[in-house]
Structures are given as C-alpha cells and as structure tokens.
Design an enzyme around this catalytic site. Sequence first.
Site, PDB file in Angstrom:
ATOM      1  N   CYS A   9       4.289  -6.132  12.434  1.00  0.00           N
ATOM      2  CA  CYS A   9       3.689  -5.125  13.319  1.00  0.00           C
ATOM      3  C   CYS A   9       3.073  -3.960  12.565  1.00  0.00           C
ATOM      4  CB  CYS A   9       4.699  -4.632  14.350  1.00  0.00           C
ATOM      5  SG  CYS A   9       5.950  -3.521  13.668  1.00  0.00           S
TER       6      CYS A   9
ATOM      7  N   ASN B 140      -6.508   1.842  -7.007  1.00  0.00           N
ATOM      8  CA  ASN B 140      -5.162   1.883  -7.569  1.00  0.00           C
ATOM      9  C   ASN B 140      -4.135   2.227  -6.504  1.00  0.00           C
ATOM     10  OD1 ASN B 140      -6.351   1.314  -9.955  1.00  0.00           O
ATOM     11  ND2 ASN B 140      -6.257   3.390 -10.766  1.00  0.00           N
TER      12      ASN B 140
ATOM     13  N   CYS C 166       5.986  -3.086   7.944  1.00  0.00           N
ATOM     14  CA  CYS C 166       6.451  -4.352   8.515  1.00  0.00           C
ATOM     15  C   CYS C 166       5.353  -5.408   8.386  1.00  0.00           C
ATOM     16  CB  CYS C 166       6.814  -4.132   9.985  1.00  0.00           C
ATOM     17  SG  CYS C 166       7.125  -5.669  10.874  1.00  0.00           S
TER      18      CYS C 166
ATOM     19  N   THR D  64     -12.953  -0.170 -13.580  1.00  0.00           N
ATOM     20  CA  THR D  64     -12.811  -1.284 -12.647  1.00  0.00           C
ATOM     21  C   THR D  64     -13.666  -2.451 -13.116  1.00  0.00           C
ATOM     22  OG1 THR D  64     -13.188  -2.077 -10.386  1.00  0.00           O
ATOM     23  CG2 THR D  64     -14.468  -0.163 -11.067  1.00  0.00           C
TER      24      THR D  64
ATOM     25  N   HIS E 231      -6.575   0.334  -1.448  1.00  0.00           N
ATOM     26  CA  HIS E 231      -5.607  -0.765  -1.493  1.00  0.00           C
ATOM     27  C   HIS E 231      -4.177  -0.334  -1.177  1.00  0.00           C
ATOM     28  CE1 HIS E 231      -8.600  -3.239  -4.137  1.00  0.00           C
ATOM     29  NE2 HIS E 231      -8.976  -3.135  -2.886  1.00  0.00           N
TER      30      HIS E 231
END
Length: 248
Positions: free
Chosen positions: A127, A99, A124, A186, A116
Amino acid sequence: MLDELVTVLSRCKRCVVLTGAGMSAESGVPTFRGDEGLWRKFRPEELANVDAFMANPELVWEWYNWRRQLMAEVEPNPGHFAITAMEKWFEHFTMITQNVDGLHRAAGTKSILELHGNIARNKCLDCNRPFEIEGEIDSGQIPACPKCGGKIRPDVVWFGEMLDPETIQSAFSEAERADVFFSIGTSAVVHPAASLPVTAKRQGAVLVEINPERTPLSELADFRFSACSGELLPSLMDALRETSGGGD
Ligand code: NAD
Ligand code: ZN
C-alpha cells in the site's frame, strides 16, 4: 576551460544540477557500475527489483542493511558542499539526484528532488504507506504493514519501477527552463533521469558534464570535465567567487 565556463555562468540565472552515484564515490559510497559495487558477487540489478524481493526478501534486506550501514558512516565530500554554495550563488537553483544516500541534504543543499527515494526510509510493499522503526530492520523477521499486513521494504525506486510522477514532472519542468544544466557523476544510462540533460540542452541550456569517464552524454556536452566532482566543483566555485569580486 574553467575560465570559459565561469564567463558563461555569470550570464546564467537558472541552474539545474543532476547527480548520480559518482558524486558520492569520494565519500566512500561505492557506485553500481564500478567493481566495488558488487556485494557477495550479486549485481545490484539482481537485488534492486521487486521480483528479487518477492523471491528472497531476507537477502534483499541483508543487502539494504549493509548499504544503510555504509551510508550512515559516510560524510558529504567537498563536491557536495560546493553544490550547496552554488545553490546560494544562482538566482534560481534545483538539485536533482539519483542518489539515495541523503548526502546532499547533509551538506546543506535545500532544493532537492530525490528521484530514486531515500535509503533511510521504509514503506509498505503493497500500500506504499511510510513505515517508521527504531534501529535496523531484522532481515530474518521483516515487519508487516500495520494497515494491510504487506511486507516492509526500503523506500527507494527499484529497477523496473515508476518514479514518483510529481517528482519527475518537476525535474523535467526545471530542466526545460534551465540556462545551465550540470550532469555530475552519472553514467547517464538509467532513464528517465538520463533524458533530463538531453531535454535541457534541446531547450537551449548550456550542458556541462563532470565525470572521469565518458558517457552517452559526452558528445552532447558544451563543457566536459574529465575529473572527480569532489575536486572540480570546489575549484569552479572558487573561480566563480573570484570573478564576482569575493564575498560568499
Ligand atoms: P552509476 O554507478 O551507473 O555511475 C556512476 C558514474 O560516476 C560513472 O559514470 C563514473 O564514471 C562516475 N564517477 C565515478 N567516480 C566519480 C567521481 N569521483 N566524480 C564524478 N564522477 C564519478 O550511477 P548512476 O548513474 O547514479 O546510476 C545508477 C543507480 O545507482 C542510480 O539509480 C542510483 O540511485 C543508484 N546508486 C546510488 C548510490 C548512492 O546513493 N550514493 C550509490 C550507488 C548506486
Ligand atoms: Zn500496507
């Protein structure tokens, strides 16, 4: 069955918990695979990937702004708090989550591997440098990285992207050493997270699944509870406390 599990748990020292979107369902965060997971008829797979962002970054940011707002308004549920209590109960405890909502931390759990990423952070596209900003990202005027000019994106792992190697490495090494492994809320189809319970079981851990629906893992589980995590986990903690003679 809960009593039987409690007996088994009283002999376990190392506990690992893996959670997915179902864990936060009772807090009001939609899962990806349920019908409410749809936003303007897009499937999450169509938006949560780098090609979608390249093709239409405004649309992807609009979706993330919607999800961020939703997640900013919700609170941890009794299941999240029960996991915090589990962390104190076991000698060694690791929480692995898919999550991105930050609700485990909000509930006070300390040892968390966020596989995750976290939806509240930005980075960014080019980079990977973290990017901090007050307030929300304007989807019509997406900020550029001060270092390289790359587009700013949410700091989450999209479909098709690699997980942070150190985080996934730690997750596997904890899974290998677990005495008991809980797979909670899950669908157990998104890899490599879905391999963690299998690895734990292969190395001798007792495997527990909590999910109202069956998953590819159900066959393998030593204990399977067809239940909502926000209800089952607090009952499990109550039962554990009773056998250990009260206290916290
Ligand atoms: P998923 O949406 O594929 O599956 C959710 C699972 O939770 C289903 O198997 C469902 O039966 C189960 N479930 C539903 N309500 C439950 C409840 N009350 N108690 C226990 N289980 C319940 O989610 P996933 O397996 O996490 O994988 C999809 C991806 O979605 C992940 O990568 C995750 O990062 C992302 N995601 C995260 C959030 C969040 O941060 N809250 C929300 C949606 C999706
Ligand atoms: Zn950059």
